[in-house]
Design a protein around this motif. Structure first.
Motif, PDB file in Angstrom:
ATOM      1  N   SER A 142       0.675  -0.901   3.492  1.00  0.00           N
ATOM      2  CA  SER A 142      -0.201  -1.063   2.334  1.00  0.00           C
ATOM      3  C   SER A 142       0.115  -2.342   1.572  1.00  0.00           C
ATOM      4  N   ALA A 143       1.394  -2.663   1.432  1.00  0.00           N
ATOM      5  CA  ALA A 143       1.771  -3.908   0.748  1.00  0.00           C
ATOM      6  C   ALA A 143       1.251  -5.119   1.499  1.00  0.00           C
ATOM      7  N   VAL A 144       1.346  -5.075   2.818  1.00  0.00           N
ATOM      8  CA  VAL A 144       0.847  -6.181   3.629  1.00  0.00           C
ATOM      9  C   VAL A 144      -0.665  -6.305   3.491  1.00  0.00           C
ATOM     10  N   LYS A 145      -1.384  -5.178   3.502  1.00  0.00           N
ATOM     11  CA  LYS A 145      -2.831  -5.212   3.325  1.00  0.00           C
ATOM     12  C   LYS A 145      -3.213  -5.800   1.976  1.00  0.00           C
ATOM     13  N   LEU A 146      -2.487  -5.409   0.944  1.00  0.00           N
ATOM     14  CA  LEU A 146      -2.757  -5.918  -0.395  1.00  0.00           C
ATOM     15  C   LEU A 146      -2.607  -7.431  -0.447  1.00  0.00           C
ATOM     16  N   CYS A 147      -1.512  -7.933   0.118  1.00  0.00           N
ATOM     17  CA  CYS A 147      -1.256  -9.375   0.078  1.00  0.00           C
ATOM     18  C   CYS A 147      -2.192 -10.146   0.996  1.00  0.00           C
ATOM     19  N   ARG A 148      -2.533  -9.550   2.109  1.00  0.00           N
ATOM     20  CA  ARG A 148      -3.483 -10.199   3.018  1.00  0.00           C
ATOM     21  C   ARG A 148      -4.852 -10.336   2.351  1.00  0.00           C
ATOM     22  N   ILE A 162      -3.387   1.890   1.042  1.00  0.00           N
ATOM     23  CA  ILE A 162      -4.397   0.941   0.593  1.00  0.00           C
ATOM     24  C   ILE A 162      -5.220   0.549   1.813  1.00  0.00           C
ATOM     25  N   ASP A 163      -6.505   0.826   1.778  1.00  0.00           N
ATOM     26  CA  ASP A 163      -7.357   0.566   2.932  1.00  0.00           C
ATOM     27  C   ASP A 163      -7.597  -0.932   3.100  1.00  0.00           C
ATOM     28  N   ASP A 164      -7.880  -1.331   4.331  1.00  0.00           N
ATOM     29  CA  ASP A 164      -8.290  -2.715   4.571  1.00  0.00           C
ATOM     30  C   ASP A 164      -9.536  -3.011   3.756  1.00  0.00           C
ATOM     31  N   CYS A 165      -9.541  -4.171   3.126  1.00  0.00           N
ATOM     32  CA  CYS A 165     -10.666  -4.508   2.257  1.00  0.00           C
ATOM     33  C   CYS A 165     -10.819  -6.021   2.180  1.00  0.00           C
ATOM     34  N   PHE A 169      -4.819   1.613  -5.893  1.00  0.00           N
ATOM     35  CA  PHE A 169      -3.442   1.247  -5.550  1.00  0.00           C
ATOM     36  C   PHE A 169      -2.717   2.488  -5.046  1.00  0.00           C
ATOM     37  N   ARG A 170      -3.027   2.837  -3.801  1.00  0.00           N
ATOM     38  CA  ARG A 170      -2.414   4.018  -3.192  1.00  0.00           C
ATOM     39  C   ARG A 170      -0.921   3.792  -2.961  1.00  0.00           C
ATOM     40  N   CYS A 171      -0.188   4.888  -2.901  1.00  0.00           N
ATOM     41  CA  CYS A 171       1.278   4.807  -2.875  1.00  0.00           C
ATOM     42  C   CYS A 171       1.806   4.079  -1.646  1.00  0.00           C
ATOM     43  N   GLY A 172       1.232   4.375  -0.472  1.00  0.00           N
ATOM     44  CA  GLY A 172       1.773   3.802   0.757  1.00  0.00           C
ATOM     45  C   GLY A 172       3.157   4.355   1.057  1.00  0.00           C
ATOM     46  N   ALA A 173       3.821   3.795   2.046  1.00  0.00           N
ATOM     47  CA  ALA A 173       5.192   4.197   2.370  1.00  0.00           C
ATOM     48  C   ALA A 173       6.127   3.777   1.243  1.00  0.00           C
ATOM     49  N   VAL A 174       7.205   4.536   1.077  1.00  0.00           N
ATOM     50  CA  VAL A 174       8.167   4.324  -0.006  1.00  0.00           C
ATOM     51  C   VAL A 174       9.522   3.984   0.595  1.00  0.00           C
ATOM     52  N   PHE A 175      10.215   3.048  -0.044  1.00  0.00           N
ATOM     53  CA  PHE A 175      11.538   2.634   0.426  1.00  0.00           C
ATOM     54  C   PHE A 175      12.541   2.642  -0.716  1.00  0.00           C
ATOM     55  N   ARG A 176      13.770   3.019  -0.405  1.00  0.00           N
ATOM     56  CA  ARG A 176      14.871   2.565  -1.247  1.00  0.00           C
ATOM     57  C   ARG A 176      15.449   1.342  -0.540  1.00  0.00           C
ATOM     58  N   VAL A 177      15.912   0.396  -1.315  1.00  0.00           N
ATOM     59  CA  VAL A 177      16.362  -0.870  -0.756  1.00  0.00           C
ATOM     60  C   VAL A 177      17.832  -1.070  -1.079  1.00  0.00           C
TER      61      VAL A 177
END
Length: 290
Positions: free
Chosen positions: A105-111, A162-165, A175-183
């Motif tokens: 989802s983050a990649v889709k948002l930035c793309r 986040i869907d392709d748009c 702004f859907r949650c998408g996958a979650v990470f602890r870093v």
């Protein structure tokens, strides 16, 4: 409990003014970590749109605020893609030339915002495989799959991807949650762990000890035994509480706690479970040295 009553002093935590690693709180779950002239941003959300605009209007980054408070960045980490973690990321990445690490989802948002593919790093992994590890300057980054707290009547708010748009999302529910990470971040023998939502998975091997845990407060009571699990899994030497602030208030006003954060019982339980850990807060844009 007022958050300022447990605030860290700038020279109090694991270092001093000449420390090699500096940690600055950007509000909400956002942080800037600086080491050896490299800058890492985590969930940088500085726009802090008003409650009315968040509920009824279109969300757009505040370019003036970002210009004032974000100078440069080598990498941006997106722990998940709710608006209060991800809205400002594409603009900051365009301005600074930073790499962006995050979910599909983050990649889709930035793309969708026009960032080139060579600056996007998707860090979701297949089930039962080791977490993805990356290096940026002095930082070693480990992206451990995690989960979002179920504070919205027992559910994760705005679940899914986040869907392709063709256009960047502009509404909160887009702004859907998408996958979650602890870093987990390592640099110069120090380990910093960022938990951007008040939940924790324990399936992946954790660092032996976290020098500093950046822990989300919002929704913690919806996650069973979170203080005790955090202490057991991450063994933090110090805990910096975040995502307790009213992020509908502009950045140039003092931080105030959102209602129902229950800071006092959280601090009491963390203190019992991690007996030697220092637990505290920072003012908006305050920093600490490690």
């Amino acid at each position: 409990m007022r958050p300022e009553s447990i605030a860290f002093r700038p020279d109090e935590l694991l270092g001093s003014r000449d420390a090699r690693i500096r940690v600055r709180w950007l509000g909400t779950a956002g942080f800037e970590i600086t080491c050896d002239d490299h800058v890492l941003l985590i969930d940088p959300y500085l726009t802090r749109a008003s409650l009315a605009r968040t509920a009824f209007g279109r969300l757009t980054p505040d370019l003036d605020v970002l210009a004032r408070h974000i100078g440069r960045a080598d990498a941006i980490i997106v722990g998940h893609t709710h608006f209060d973690h991800a809205l400002d990321v594409p603009v900051i990445a365009k301005k600074t030339g930073a790499l962006v690490f995050g979910s599909r989802s983050a990649v889709k948002l930035c793309r969708a915002a026009g960032l080139p593919e060579e600056r996007l790093r998707m860090v979701e992994r297949a089930p039962s495989t080791e977490p993805i590890v990356a290096e940026v300057g002095p930082f070693r980054l480990r992206f451990v799959p995690s989960a979002h707290s179920r504070f919205a009547l027992g559910r994760v708010p705005f679940p899914g991807e986040i869907d392709d748009c063709d256009a960047v999302p502009v509404r909160v529910d887009h702004f859907r949650c998408g996958a979650v990470f602890r870093v987990e971040i390592e640099a110069h023998g120090r380990t910093i762990v960022h938990v951007g939502s008040a939940e924790l998975t324990e399936v992946a091997k954790a660092p032996r000890e976290a020098d500093l845990l950046l822990l989300c407060v919002a929704g913690w009571r919806s996650s069973r035994d979170l203080p005790e699990r955090v202490a057991r899994v991450l063994s933090p030497r110090a805990v910096l509480l975040s995502h307790w602030d009213d992020f509908f208030v502009p950045l140039d006003r003092p931080a105030r706690a959102l209602p129902a954060m229950a800071m006092e019982p959280l601090v009491e339980r963390l203190a019992r479970a991690a007996r030697d850990a220092r637990i505290g807060t920072l003012p908006l844009l305050g920093e600490l040295g490690l």
